[in-house]
Design a protein around this motif. Sequence first.
Motif, PDB file in Angstrom:
ATOM      1  N   ARG A   1      -5.060  12.129   8.146  1.00 30.44           N
ATOM      2  CA  ARG A   1      -5.642  12.445   9.269  1.00 30.44           C
ATOM      3  C   ARG A   1      -6.776  11.694   9.336  1.00 30.44           C
ATOM      4  O   ARG A   1      -7.512  11.570   8.172  1.00 30.44           O
ATOM      5  N   PRO A   2      -7.348  11.485  10.708  1.00 30.25           N
ATOM      6  CA  PRO A   2      -8.546  10.783  10.520  1.00 30.25           C
ATOM      7  C   PRO A   2      -9.735  11.948  10.365  1.00 30.25           C
ATOM      8  O   PRO A   2      -9.370  13.206  10.055  1.00 30.25           O
TER       9      PRO A   2
ATOM     10  N   LEU B   1      -2.925  10.899  12.805  1.00 30.45           N
ATOM     11  CA  LEU B   1      -2.019  10.805  11.630  1.00 30.45           C
ATOM     12  C   LEU B   1      -0.532  10.233  12.159  1.00 30.45           C
ATOM     13  O   LEU B   1      -0.147  10.769  13.186  1.00 30.45           O
ATOM     14  N   GLY B   2      -0.096   9.247  11.409  1.00 33.76           N
ATOM     15  CA  GLY B   2       1.208   8.623  11.838  1.00 33.76           C
ATOM     16  C   GLY B   2       1.416   7.984  13.109  1.00 33.76           C
ATOM     17  O   GLY B   2       2.510   7.690  13.559  1.00 33.76           O
ATOM     18  N   GLY B   3       0.190   7.684  13.745  1.00 30.82           N
ATOM     19  CA  GLY B   3       0.206   7.257  15.071  1.00 30.82           C
ATOM     20  C   GLY B   3       0.131   8.075  16.250  1.00 30.82           C
ATOM     21  O   GLY B   3       0.026   7.375  17.486  1.00 30.82           O
TER      22      GLY B   3
ATOM     23  N   ARG C   1      -1.711   0.887   8.137  1.00 29.09           N
ATOM     24  CA  ARG C   1      -1.501   1.782   6.932  1.00 29.09           C
ATOM     25  C   ARG C   1      -2.470   2.876   6.746  1.00 29.09           C
ATOM     26  O   ARG C   1      -2.404   3.875   5.869  1.00 29.09           O
ATOM     27  N   ARG C   2      -3.672   2.812   7.414  1.00 28.54           N
ATOM     28  CA  ARG C   2      -4.930   3.738   7.312  1.00 28.54           C
ATOM     29  C   ARG C   2      -4.525   5.170   8.122  1.00 28.54           C
ATOM     30  O   ARG C   2      -4.952   5.979   8.135  1.00 28.54           O
ATOM     31  N   LEU C   3      -3.172   4.974   8.794  1.00 29.43           N
ATOM     32  CA  LEU C   3      -2.743   6.301   9.473  1.00 29.43           C
ATOM     33  C   LEU C   3      -2.077   7.067   8.714  1.00 29.43           C
ATOM     34  O   LEU C   3      -1.406   8.211   8.928  1.00 29.43           O
ATOM     35  N   ALA C   4      -1.989   7.020   7.396  1.00 28.67           N
ATOM     36  CA  ALA C   4      -1.137   7.993   6.493  1.00 28.67           C
ATOM     37  C   ALA C   4      -1.890   9.304   6.079  1.00 28.67           C
ATOM     38  O   ALA C   4      -1.202   9.998   5.549  1.00 28.67           O
TER      39      ALA C   4
END
Length: 260
Positions: free
Chosen positions: A161-162, A72-74, A156-159
């Motif tokens: 949590r995986p 999340l968020g890098g 943008r996919r980091l918006a």
Amino acid sequence: MTLLDATPAAAPAAASRTAGFYARIGKRAIDLLLVAPALPLALRIGLPIAAWNAFAFRSLRRVFFVQDRVGLGGRTFRMVKFRTMREPRRSAADSWFSGADTARVPRFGRFLRNAHLDELPQLLNVLRGDMHLVGPRPEMLDVHAWACAEVPGFERRLAVRPGLTGHAQITQGYAAASTECYAQKLLLDLEYTNRLSVRADRGSVLRTVPWVLRGRGWIGGKGPACTAGSAPTAELTPPIAAAPAAAREPDRERAYADAA
């Protein structure tokens, strides 16, 4: 969803979804409600796998594979898996970019990957809050850096949590080392974030069950693997110079002999 849908014009809707009550609190609550009761069954399945890995790799310290992934968020976190591959000659990312992963996977490891049983220890990541049950799959640091350089907007996919499973994973299958495959992965992940809801997550979980039972997992299995671009070319060289400091270090593996 088309590339047009992934432009900033679609961002407000996605932002409201990822900042809403369900994304902030609801998903985490459901994760805990579902994972906690499943732990006894996961332990029963996981113990024989751990025992076999200890025998096959001749060490209790090599039962698990622990690797830095982008969350999340890098932010990076340590993702846990059952080990399925022999040691790479260089880093795991180099092996992935060169397409040498297949040769490093023994028969039992291939079975674990096709059935996604190698992902079972990631329930620990879900309990810790590193991951959700459903969300975009977390990438290796070098792979994420390459994808951000090659696919505009990939970060943008980091918006959110995986996830242990996700819309892109069960729709696309294994994403090969090509910009076309990773552009498709981004579109599917953004489609998920734009529709983030209990209904979307329930649909992904329900689709995952037959996916696992039919062994539609890794590229070595029967899944509809994204193989566009075939063999990696020079354009797929990971941008190590642009990667975070942690991504430029040699791939670190640490075994948790007592993790379970």
